[in-house]
Enzyme design. Structure first.
Site, short mmCIF file in Angstrom:
data_model
loop_
_atom_site.label_atom_id
_atom_site.label_comp_id
_atom_site.label_asym_id
_atom_site.label_seq_id
_atom_site.Cartn_x
_atom_site.Cartn_y
_atom_site.Cartn_z
N TRP A 160 -3.27 -2.31 -1.55
CA TRP A 160 -3.01 -3.63 -2.17
C TRP A 160 -3.63 -4.63 -1.21
O TRP A 160 -3.12 -4.85 -0.12
CB TRP A 160 -1.51 -3.85 -2.33
CG TRP A 160 -1.15 -5.05 -3.14
CD1 TRP A 160 -1.51 -5.31 -4.43
CD2 TRP A 160 -0.36 -6.17 -2.72
NE1 TRP A 160 -0.99 -6.50 -4.84
CE2 TRP A 160 -0.28 -7.06 -3.84
CE3 TRP A 160 0.29 -6.49 -1.57
CZ2 TRP A 160 0.42 -8.25 -3.79
CZ3 TRP A 160 1.00 -7.69 -1.51
CH2 TRP A 160 1.06 -8.55 -2.61
N HIS A 171 17.45 -34.92 -16.33
CA HIS A 171 16.81 -35.61 -15.18
C HIS A 171 15.31 -35.36 -15.17
O HIS A 171 14.70 -35.24 -14.12
CB HIS A 171 17.47 -35.14 -13.88
CG HIS A 171 18.93 -35.44 -13.84
ND1 HIS A 171 19.45 -36.69 -13.59
CD2 HIS A 171 19.99 -34.64 -14.09
CE1 HIS A 171 20.76 -36.66 -13.65
NE2 HIS A 171 21.13 -35.43 -13.95
N LYS A 222 5.59 -3.99 -6.01
CA LYS A 222 7.03 -3.73 -6.10
C LYS A 222 7.75 -4.27 -4.87
O LYS A 222 8.85 -4.76 -4.96
CB LYS A 222 7.32 -2.24 -6.25
CG LYS A 222 8.80 -1.90 -6.34
CD LYS A 222 9.48 -2.65 -7.49
CE LYS A 222 10.97 -2.44 -7.53
NZ LYS A 222 11.62 -3.34 -8.52
N GLU A 245 16.76 -16.17 -13.20
CA GLU A 245 16.33 -14.76 -13.27
C GLU A 245 15.63 -14.48 -14.59
O GLU A 245 14.60 -13.81 -14.64
CB GLU A 245 17.53 -13.84 -13.07
CG GLU A 245 17.26 -12.36 -13.23
CD GLU A 245 16.21 -11.81 -12.26
OE1 GLU A 245 15.82 -12.54 -11.30
OE2 GLU A 245 15.74 -10.68 -12.46
N CYS A 271 0.84 -1.20 0.00
CA CYS A 271 0.00 0.00 0.00
C CYS A 271 0.88 1.25 0.00
O CYS A 271 2.03 1.22 0.37
CB CYS A 271 -0.87 0.01 1.25
SG CYS A 271 -1.89 -1.46 1.41
N GLU A 307 6.89 -12.85 -14.99
CA GLU A 307 6.19 -11.84 -14.17
C GLU A 307 5.66 -10.67 -14.98
O GLU A 307 4.77 -9.97 -14.52
CB GLU A 307 7.06 -11.35 -13.03
CG GLU A 307 8.28 -10.55 -13.41
CD GLU A 307 9.03 -10.04 -12.18
OE1 GLU A 307 8.40 -9.70 -11.17
OE2 GLU A 307 10.27 -10.01 -12.24
N ASN A 320 -0.83 0.97 6.07
CA ASN A 320 -0.06 0.03 5.26
C ASN A 320 0.48 -1.01 6.25
O ASN A 320 1.09 -0.65 7.24
CB ASN A 320 1.10 0.77 4.57
CG ASN A 320 1.95 -0.17 3.73
OD1 ASN A 320 1.52 -1.29 3.43
ND2 ASN A 320 3.13 0.27 3.38
N GLY A 321 0.20 -2.30 5.98
CA GLY A 321 0.69 -3.35 6.87
C GLY A 321 -0.42 -4.34 7.18
O GLY A 321 -1.46 -4.36 6.51
N LYS A 325 11.77 -13.07 -14.98
CA LYS A 325 11.45 -11.84 -15.73
C LYS A 325 10.35 -12.11 -16.74
O LYS A 325 9.37 -11.38 -16.84
CB LYS A 325 12.71 -11.32 -16.45
CG LYS A 325 13.75 -10.73 -15.53
CD LYS A 325 13.43 -9.34 -15.09
CE LYS A 325 12.93 -9.10 -13.73
NZ LYS A 325 13.29 -9.76 -12.56
N ARG A 377 4.07 0.69 -6.86
CA ARG A 377 4.10 -0.31 -5.77
C ARG A 377 3.04 -1.37 -5.96
O ARG A 377 3.04 -2.39 -5.27
CB ARG A 377 3.91 0.38 -4.42
CG ARG A 377 4.95 1.44 -4.12
CD ARG A 377 4.42 2.47 -3.14
NE ARG A 377 4.25 1.91 -1.81
CZ ARG A 377 5.13 2.10 -0.83
NH1 ARG A 377 6.22 2.79 -1.06
NH2 ARG A 377 4.92 1.60 0.35
C1 AGP Z 1 11.60 -9.41 -9.17
O1 AGP Z 1 11.48 -8.86 -10.47
C2 AGP Z 1 10.34 -9.19 -8.34
N1 AGP Z 1 9.93 -7.85 -8.35
C3 AGP Z 1 10.48 -9.80 -6.95
O2 AGP Z 1 10.87 -11.15 -7.09
C4 AGP Z 1 11.49 -9.11 -6.02
O3 AGP Z 1 12.80 -9.34 -6.48
C5 AGP Z 1 11.33 -9.70 -4.62
O4 AGP Z 1 10.03 -9.42 -4.17
C6 AGP Z 1 12.34 -9.15 -3.62
O5 AGP Z 1 12.18 -7.77 -3.47
P1 AGP Z 1 13.30 -6.94 -2.68
O6 AGP Z 1 14.57 -7.07 -3.44
O7 AGP Z 1 12.78 -5.53 -2.65
O8 AGP Z 1 13.42 -7.53 -1.31
#
Ligand code: AGP
Length: 623
Positions: free
Chosen positions: A75, A519, A618, A496, A2, A503, A101-102, A500, A27
């Protein structure tokens, strides 16, 4: 995650709140709202599910003249993402207005108790519980065990303190009270909250991006602290009512760092600025002449670090992938046993942290709940806990014993890109410096550091291939599943690359060590499943060529990331993306770039919201 923006001053609050919330859109959210303290006599709330633009449709034009207000992007964690559950919330007496937020862990118990005390509820949210709790203490003038409340407007602060003493969980709160129109309160525990201090105006926000165009002076609240703002200024105290002195800090991000600067998406901008920000990340930290690394934040800890019996790297998502690279670097260059752990697993599995264990948390946002919990667990167990973080003043940065900032500026796109490259850069510098304090030779370190300082230029050469990489994405856009394969230092890059693509383009992808294919996953190979190989010149080059041949022998299509000048790879690839040569340990900083671009172009070609992909935030500040 949030977003909170609150304004107290002499300007019209409405546009300030709306623009501030827009700077927090990255965010991730599903509803938005603002509450204005109209002529200081009533709250007017405008809120809706959906985007901020939908909320703007509800706002009066010309703007409501109120000069005090609070705003929120939600959120959803408790209660559906709908207008009723959107913030701000007003308590059952109509006097208290809150954005949050929380997560309030014990909200159900509190809700039942408040209902028994006659409180009514309109929503399914945990936030309304804390709002009613403040309203309850404010209206009843007494604590749960009957102690009288103070008479004046300290009663507002007192009611907030009483309520939060009953709460378990995390919160960043901005709170208004109808009877105290010349006050605004912010409270922090486990969710970021800062106070921006302007000329006779104050802004409370969950992120500096929301306030930086109004002021660059801020105080960062620590957990358990609250700030009360009034026309006489502000003061800070603990929720336990102990005064706290806080220093004003300069906000380190500038507005243009936040703006798109002509790019179509923040992710595109952040991929493109990797040469520049990696240079900034390395700047002033590498002494080529003596082949040494200067990491100011760790100087006092190198002695203990060098003696570490084991280093545990803990993180989530992309940061976890960087952690795997770090594990390999620390073991290979510094010969210190290292392992990487998902923070979400580490925090619950009662890990053994024997004497001499150092824990390193990696987090771009510095607010990821699982990573923060892992840090807190490690500290409780007496380990030295370090952070590799991007956001200055973030909770993880302030909770760890020491750390290294990435210095790459705000990463706005939900898909992490420049943070990954910088995390690998910092881990490389750390491993080299630790190695130099142990057995790493001058020559070996010199070779590594000379390659490291060339990374920005080499990334630029890859970025120049963006249009070509877009063609590869186009040619495979209809394929529903992709494989990403690498070995050694490029194995985490394969993970990675898969993340990418998943997501932001919503194409299913799986990353794995290339040797693992036989395997099981090799059963999947077909011309409908592109196999992306990272096959740069490295110690396992011949092996990975063998893996590529296994795929092609079964009709699989291959997209290969190879080293510039390597012509022998051509017969094995349907598409080749060349990257400049560099020592093996640093290859992830280069080989990740084509995969970032592949994912970016696939998502754009599919017409998806690259910077705000569905269901994602985010920073995941909730479990
Ligand atoms: C990666 O593209 C994502 N946004 C997500 O996996 C992110 O890396 C993960 O939530 C960790 O976030 P942070 O580095 O802010 O802790």
């Amino acid at each position: 995650m949030c977003g909170i923006v609150a304004y107290f001053g002499q300007k019209t609050a409405q546009p300030i709140l709306v623009e501030g919330l827009k700077r927090l859109e990255y965010r991730g959210y599903d509803s938005a709202g603002v509450a204005l303290l109209d002529n200081k006599k009533s709250f007017t709330v405008y809120k809706t599910s959906g985007r901020i633009s939908a909320m703007e449709e509800l706002l009066p034009r010309p703007a409501n003249p109120a000069t005090v207000g609070i705003g929120h992007t939600r959120w959803a964690t408790h209660g559906k993402p709908n207008t009723t559950n959107a913030h701000p919330h007003i308590d059952y007496t109509g006097k208290i207005c809150v954005v949050h937020n929380g997560i309030i862990e014990n909200y159900e118990t509190l809700r039942k108790w408040l209902q028994k005390e006659g409180c009514t509820f309109r929503t399914e949210t945990d936030t309304e519980v804390v709002t009613n709790l403040i309203g309850y203490f404010y209206a009843n003038n007494k604590t749960k065990d009957g102690k009288q409340a103070p008479k004046d407007c300290h009663r507002f602060e007192w009611a907030v303190q009483q309520a939060l003493n009953e709460v378990y969980g995390t919160y960043g709160l901005a709170i208004l009270c109808l009877d105290c129109p010349d006050m605004m309160i912010g409270v922090k525990k486990g969710s970021p909250l800062i106070l921006g201090v302007g000329e006779n105006e104050y802004l409370i926000a969950s992120d500096a991006a929301a306030i930086v165009e109004h002021t660059t002076q801020a105080i960062y609240l620590a957990d358990g602290e609250m700030v009360t703002v009034s026309k006489d200024g502000f003061h800070t105290k603990t929720i336990g009512d102990q005064d706290v002195q806080k220093e004003l800090t300069a906000i380190e991000i500038s507005l243009d760092q936040i703006e798109l600067e002509g790019f179509r998406h923040y992710m595109q901008k952040e991929i493109a600025e990797q040469p520049k920000v990696v240079e900034t990340c390395l700047g002033g930290r590498i002494d080529l002449k003596n082949t040494r690394v200067i990491l100011g934040g760790l100087q006092k800890h190198f002695r203990e670090l060098t003696r570490a019996k084991r280093i545990i790297l803990t993180a989530c998502g992309t940061a976890w992938h960087a952690g795997i690279v770090g594990e390999f670097m620390l073991e290979q260059l510094a010969r210190i046993p290292a392992e990487v752990e998902y923070a979400s697993e580490f925090r619950y599995r009662n890990p053994i942290l024997e004497e001499g264990t150092v824990v390193i948390a990696i987090s771009q946002s510095g607010e990821t709940a699982d990573t923060l919990a892992a840090v807190e667990l490690a500290k409780e167990r007496g380990a030295m806990v370090l952070g590799i973080v991007n956001v200055v003043g973030s909770t993880i940065a302030r909770t760890t014993d020491a750390g290294v900032y990435l210095r790459v500026g705000p990463e706005i796109g939900v898909a992490s890109t420049k943070a990954f490259t910088a995390q690998v850069a910092v881990l490389a510098m750390l491993a080299i410096e630790l190695g130099r304090r142990k057995h790493l030779s001058f020559d070996a370190a010199s070779h590594l550091l000379n390659d490291l300082v060339q990374v920005p230029q080499k990334i630029k050469r890859i970025l120049d291939q963006s249009d070509y990489i877009k063609q590869i994405a186009q040619a495979n856009l209809d394929k529903p599943n992709w494989l990403f394969l690498g070995r050694g230092f490029n194995y985490p890059v394969a993970l990675e690359g898969a993340l990418k693509l998943k997501e932001i383009s919503y194409i299913h992808a799986e990353g794995m060590p290339a040797a693992e294919m036989k395997h099981g996953p090799i059963a999947l190979i077909s011309d409908q499943m592109p196999a992306v190989f990272i096959a740069t010149r490295c110690s396992q080059y011949e092996k990975i060529i063998g893996n590529i041949q296994e795929v092609r022998a079964r009709g699989g299509k291959t997209i290969v990331v190879a080293t510039e000048g390597d012509d022998s790879i051509r017969p094995h690839a349907d598409h080749i993306i060349y990257v400049p040569d560099i020592c093996e340990q640093l290859q992830p900083m280069l080989t990740v770039v084509p995969l970032q671009l592949l994912a970016y172009h696939a998502a754009v070609l599919k017409g998806f919201d690259v910077d705000k992909p569905r269901n994602l935030a985010k920073s995941v500040t909730v479990e």
